[in-house]
Design a protein around this motif. Structure first.
Motif, mmCIF file in Angstrom:
data_model
loop_
_atom_site.group_PDB
_atom_site.id
_atom_site.type_symbol
_atom_site.label_atom_id
_atom_site.label_comp_id
_atom_site.label_asym_id
_atom_site.label_seq_id
_atom_site.Cartn_x
_atom_site.Cartn_y
_atom_site.Cartn_z
ATOM 1 N N MET A 1 2.295 3.159 -7.460
ATOM 2 C CA MET A 1 2.934 3.299 -7.286
ATOM 3 C C MET A 1 4.007 1.733 -6.859
ATOM 4 O O MET A 1 3.606 0.542 -7.031
ATOM 5 N N THR A 2 5.061 1.519 -7.568
ATOM 6 C CA THR A 2 6.201 0.215 -8.411
ATOM 7 C C THR A 2 6.494 -0.035 -6.234
ATOM 8 O O THR A 2 6.510 0.768 -4.730
ATOM 9 N N MET A 3 6.715 -1.665 -6.184
ATOM 10 C CA MET A 3 7.269 -1.902 -4.588
ATOM 11 C C MET A 3 8.381 -1.342 -3.837
ATOM 12 O O MET A 3 8.221 -1.037 -2.863
ATOM 13 N N GLN A 4 9.070 -1.078 -4.706
ATOM 14 C CA GLN A 4 10.849 -0.219 -4.527
ATOM 15 C C GLN A 4 10.218 0.777 -4.162
ATOM 16 O O GLN A 4 10.675 1.104 -2.604
ATOM 17 N N LYS A 5 10.072 2.227 -4.373
ATOM 18 C CA LYS A 5 9.007 2.990 -4.590
ATOM 19 C C LYS A 5 8.157 3.148 -2.992
ATOM 20 O O LYS A 5 8.609 4.069 -2.071
ATOM 21 N N THR A 6 7.500 2.809 -2.610
ATOM 22 C CA THR A 6 6.806 2.228 -1.576
ATOM 23 C C THR A 6 7.368 2.496 -0.325
ATOM 24 O O THR A 6 7.831 2.355 0.597
ATOM 25 N N ALA A 7 8.253 0.595 -0.578
ATOM 26 C CA ALA A 7 9.648 0.618 0.184
ATOM 27 C C ALA A 7 9.925 1.867 0.418
ATOM 28 O O ALA A 7 10.531 2.256 2.102
ATOM 29 N N LEU A 186 3.204 -6.518 5.416
ATOM 30 C CA LEU A 186 1.529 -5.634 6.188
ATOM 31 C C LEU A 186 1.783 -4.425 6.432
ATOM 32 O O LEU A 186 0.457 -3.196 6.706
ATOM 33 N N ARG A 187 3.009 -4.285 6.853
ATOM 34 C CA ARG A 187 3.273 -2.448 7.277
ATOM 35 C C ARG A 187 3.086 -1.998 6.131
ATOM 36 O O ARG A 187 2.451 -0.434 6.244
ATOM 37 N N VAL A 188 3.365 -2.301 5.298
ATOM 38 C CA VAL A 188 3.434 -1.128 3.786
ATOM 39 C C VAL A 188 1.599 -1.383 3.635
ATOM 40 O O VAL A 188 1.313 0.104 2.966
ATOM 41 N N ALA A 189 0.690 -2.404 4.133
ATOM 42 C CA ALA A 189 -0.426 -2.048 3.262
ATOM 43 C C ALA A 189 -1.312 -1.385 4.278
ATOM 44 O O ALA A 189 -2.206 -0.231 4.070
ATOM 45 N N CYS A 265 -5.619 -1.270 2.513
ATOM 46 C CA CYS A 265 -5.827 -1.611 0.822
ATOM 47 C C CYS A 265 -3.995 -3.293 1.282
ATOM 48 O O CYS A 265 -4.065 -3.541 2.684
ATOM 49 N N GLU A 266 -3.868 -3.262 -0.018
ATOM 50 C CA GLU A 266 -3.060 -4.648 0.021
ATOM 51 C C GLU A 266 -1.832 -3.722 -1.068
ATOM 52 O O GLU A 266 -1.074 -3.272 -1.683
ATOM 53 N N PHE A 267 -0.476 -5.051 -0.185
ATOM 54 C CA PHE A 267 0.675 -4.882 -0.676
ATOM 55 C C PHE A 267 1.098 -5.967 -0.893
ATOM 56 O O PHE A 267 1.350 -6.730 -0.064
ATOM 57 N N ALA A 268 1.523 -6.369 -1.507
ATOM 58 C CA ALA A 268 2.277 -7.850 -2.672
ATOM 59 C C ALA A 268 0.628 -8.730 -1.622
ATOM 60 O O ALA A 268 1.323 -9.496 -0.870
ATOM 61 N N GLY A 269 -0.683 -8.863 -1.724
ATOM 62 C CA GLY A 269 -0.945 -9.445 -1.403
ATOM 63 C C GLY A 269 -1.639 -9.390 0.048
ATOM 64 O O GLY A 269 -2.810 -10.364 0.404
ATOM 65 N N TYR A 270 -1.632 -8.312 0.408
ATOM 66 C CA TYR A 270 -1.220 -8.240 2.079
ATOM 67 C C TYR A 270 -2.566 -7.240 2.363
ATOM 68 O O TYR A 270 -2.022 -6.515 1.908
ATOM 69 N N ALA A 271 -3.457 -7.140 2.882
ATOM 70 C CA ALA A 271 -4.648 -6.596 3.597
ATOM 71 C C ALA A 271 -4.427 -5.837 4.471
ATOM 72 O O ALA A 271 -3.498 -6.376 5.537
ATOM 73 N N SER A 272 -4.125 -4.287 4.994
ATOM 74 C CA SER A 272 -5.306 -3.699 5.866
ATOM 75 C C SER A 272 -6.026 -3.293 5.996
ATOM 76 O O SER A 272 -7.490 -3.572 4.891
ATOM 77 N N ASP A 273 -6.680 -3.469 7.072
ATOM 78 C CA ASP A 273 -8.343 -2.879 7.447
ATOM 79 C C ASP A 273 -8.395 -2.277 8.732
ATOM 80 O O ASP A 273 -8.564 -2.930 9.797
ATOM 81 N N ARG A 452 -1.433 2.774 14.053
ATOM 82 C CA ARG A 452 -1.489 3.708 14.852
ATOM 83 C C ARG A 452 -0.359 4.271 14.457
ATOM 84 O O ARG A 452 0.558 5.473 13.720
ATOM 85 N N ASN A 453 0.718 3.302 14.132
ATOM 86 C CA ASN A 453 2.421 4.044 13.842
ATOM 87 C C ASN A 453 2.485 3.984 11.727
ATOM 88 O O ASN A 453 3.031 5.333 11.757
ATOM 89 N N ALA A 454 1.406 3.553 11.518
ATOM 90 C CA ALA A 454 1.035 4.301 9.917
ATOM 91 C C ALA A 454 0.705 5.469 9.921
ATOM 92 O O ALA A 454 1.437 6.386 9.428
ATOM 93 N N PHE A 455 -0.243 6.197 10.495
ATOM 94 C CA PHE A 455 -0.707 6.860 10.571
ATOM 95 C C PHE A 455 0.098 8.051 11.325
ATOM 96 O O PHE A 455 -0.170 9.470 10.960
ATOM 97 N N ASP A 456 1.212 7.778 12.013
ATOM 98 C CA ASP A 456 1.854 8.736 13.109
ATOM 99 C C ASP A 456 3.004 9.209 11.557
ATOM 100 O O ASP A 456 3.511 10.201 11.431
ATOM 101 N N ALA A 457 3.093 8.304 10.724
ATOM 102 C CA ALA A 457 4.598 8.259 9.759
ATOM 103 C C ALA A 457 3.873 9.233 8.639
ATOM 104 O O ALA A 457 4.536 9.219 7.814
ATOM 105 N N VAL A 458 2.343 8.934 7.970
ATOM 106 C CA VAL A 458 1.914 9.958 7.051
ATOM 107 C C VAL A 458 2.104 11.226 7.038
ATOM 108 O O VAL A 458 1.427 11.635 8.221
#
Ligand code: GLY
Ligand code: MN
Ligand code: MN
Length: 458
Positions: A1-7, A186-189, A265-273, A452-458
């Protein structure tokens, strides 16, 4: 996925409008430059040279290990998959120099020259090898500190120091304070991680093996294994009792009880865990997970600037001791369960850690830019973070309980054994364990729960 599309698809908290990555990154780089200049002034260097890393070849072979760029480099430039790039920073120059490696190699596809929100902030040069890279740098590097793993040709570069400890500490300490750009990454990750987790949970419900669950995670997250920030822990049944379980069984177990999945996942080098635990069919275990989730959410509510992380860790032991008693696993009262060391038999790790460019981010025990350490409390030797929370920190909060044979057997033969309800342990050990892990951005008044915000959004 490209950065712009993810954004564009990202719709989490504070991001319903389009994200201006150019502006965010420009401000991030200004802040990083100011911090770095201050650290260099204190440590008497006038230049900083960062190297993205070297390709490593397997002994007596012609294949390479997966390449991973290191954190200090990717904080400047999120080039995640190109060895032999350099960033040179001199506070007196207008812009940092980025020497991008584009080898003349017809066996492999050379990385494209970047032209995006972050690369526009650099004075960009191209080098085909280390000698041409050196020629782009100032002739005199005697007051420049090099950061990265040394390589043979570095001896002739003439740098003043290689990875000086005092400078590394001075740079690691402020890394805990995330810029707005870093928070957005980090939000995107987290968002990508939540997508992966949803698909993994569905695969688990469908009867998938650990390996198939891993594939479902990566497919939904849009990342291959080497792009993930850490090896995903995908543990069915008793495997959940292995804290960093690394196997991915290719066949599903004969009977399915539970899934513990710790994957980010990682986004632009930043991790989620992120960790979630699921029951397959057992309603009682599902209720135990729900009670544990409630406990985890109560702990999240304690997170705000000014709070000692070691206190939250101590609170987590007390809360887990209560859960152990309510679940019929231990007989003692919570205070006794903690004081006697019994809670640590079921919960032998820390409540969480700093998160960012590394999944266990640097500087968790640093007391200041001078590199002095804040020691771990003697009763909590596994705590990875001993600092008081400040606004801008991003941490994980991850209580867990496990049926770890080695620890239970040790306890059985000592005084703690009498406080454990062994028949209850026998009933529940097939589930392996429970861990719930969220990523939290600390603010003055509380925290933003990225997970939790990310789970709510997907
Ligand atoms: N995924 C490793 C950890 O939670 O610390
Ligand atoms: Mn973690
Ligand atoms: Mn984790």
């Amino acid at each position: 996925m490209t950065m712009q599309k993810t954004a564009d698809i990202f719709t989490g908290a504070a991001a319903s409008s389009r994200v201006d990555w150019d502006a965010l990154f420009a401000a991030h780089l200004r802040q990083l430059a100011a911090r770095t200049a201050a650290a260099m002034q204190d440590t008497q260097y006038s230049g900083l040279l960062l190297h993205s890393g070297s390709e490593r070849i397997v002994f007596r072979d012609d294949i390479t290990y997966p390449f991973k760029v290191h954190a200090p480099f990717k904080q400047w430039a999120p080039i995640l998959d190109v060895p032999d790039c350099f960033v040179y920073f001199d506070p007196a120059r207008d812009r940092p120099l980025l020497i991008f490696h584009q080898p003349q190699d017809f066996w492999h596809k050379a990385a494209a020259i970047p032209d995006t929100y972050w690369s526009r902030q650099f004075d960009l040069r191209i080098a085909t090898d280390r000698a041409t890279a050196r020629a782009e740098l100032p002739a005199d590097l005697s007051r420049t500190a090099f950061i990265g793993e040394a390589f043979a040709e570095l001896a002739a570069f003439g740098v003043g120091a290689i990875n000086p400890d005092h400078l590394l500490a001075a740079l690691d300490f402020p890394r805990a304070f995330k810029s707005d750009y870093e928070l957005q990454c980090l939000r995107v990750a987290s968002h990508l991680g939540a997508q992966g987790h949803r698909a993994a949970a569905a695969a688990f419900a469908d009867g998938a093996s650990e390996f198939e669950i891993a594939l479902a995670f990566m497919r939904a997250a849009g990342q291959r294994e080497k792009e993930l920030p850490y090896n995903p822990i995908i543990a069915l049944n008793q495997n959940a009792a292995v804290l960093h379980y690394q196997v991915q069984e290719k066949s599903p177990p004969a009977v399915r009880y539970s899934l513990l999945i710790d994957a980010g996942c990682e986004f632009a080098g930043y991790a989620s865990d992120i960790t979630r635990t699921y029951a397959y069919a057992d309603a009682e275990f599902r209720a135990l997970i729900a009670a544990f989730d409630e406990l985890q959410q109560k702990l999240c509510k304690q997170v705000r600037a000014g709070v000692e992380w070691a206190d939250i860790h101590a609170q987590s032991h007390l809360a887990i001791a209560g859960w152990l008693q309510d679940s019929g696993l231990v007989r003692s009262q919570p205070e006794t369960t903690v004081a006697s060391g019994l809670s640590a038999v079921f919960y032998p790790h820390g409540i969480g850690h700093l998160l960012g460019l590394q999944v266990h981010d640097a500087g968790g025990t640093l007391g200041g830019p001078d590199g002095h350490e804040i020691p771990r409390p003697p009763q909590h030797p596994t705590l990875r973070l001993t600092r008081r929370l400040e606004a801008g920190f991003v941490v994980t909060l991850e209580p867990g309980v496990y049926f770890i044979k080695q620890l239970l057997e040790q306890a059985r033969s000592g005084p703690l054994g009498k406080q454990i309800n062994w028949s209850r342990v026998q009933q529940l050990e097939q589930f392996g364990g429970i861990r719930i892990e969220d990523n939290l951005a600390v603010t003055a008044s509380g925290c933003e729960n990225l997970t939790r915000n990310a789970f709510d959004a997907v």
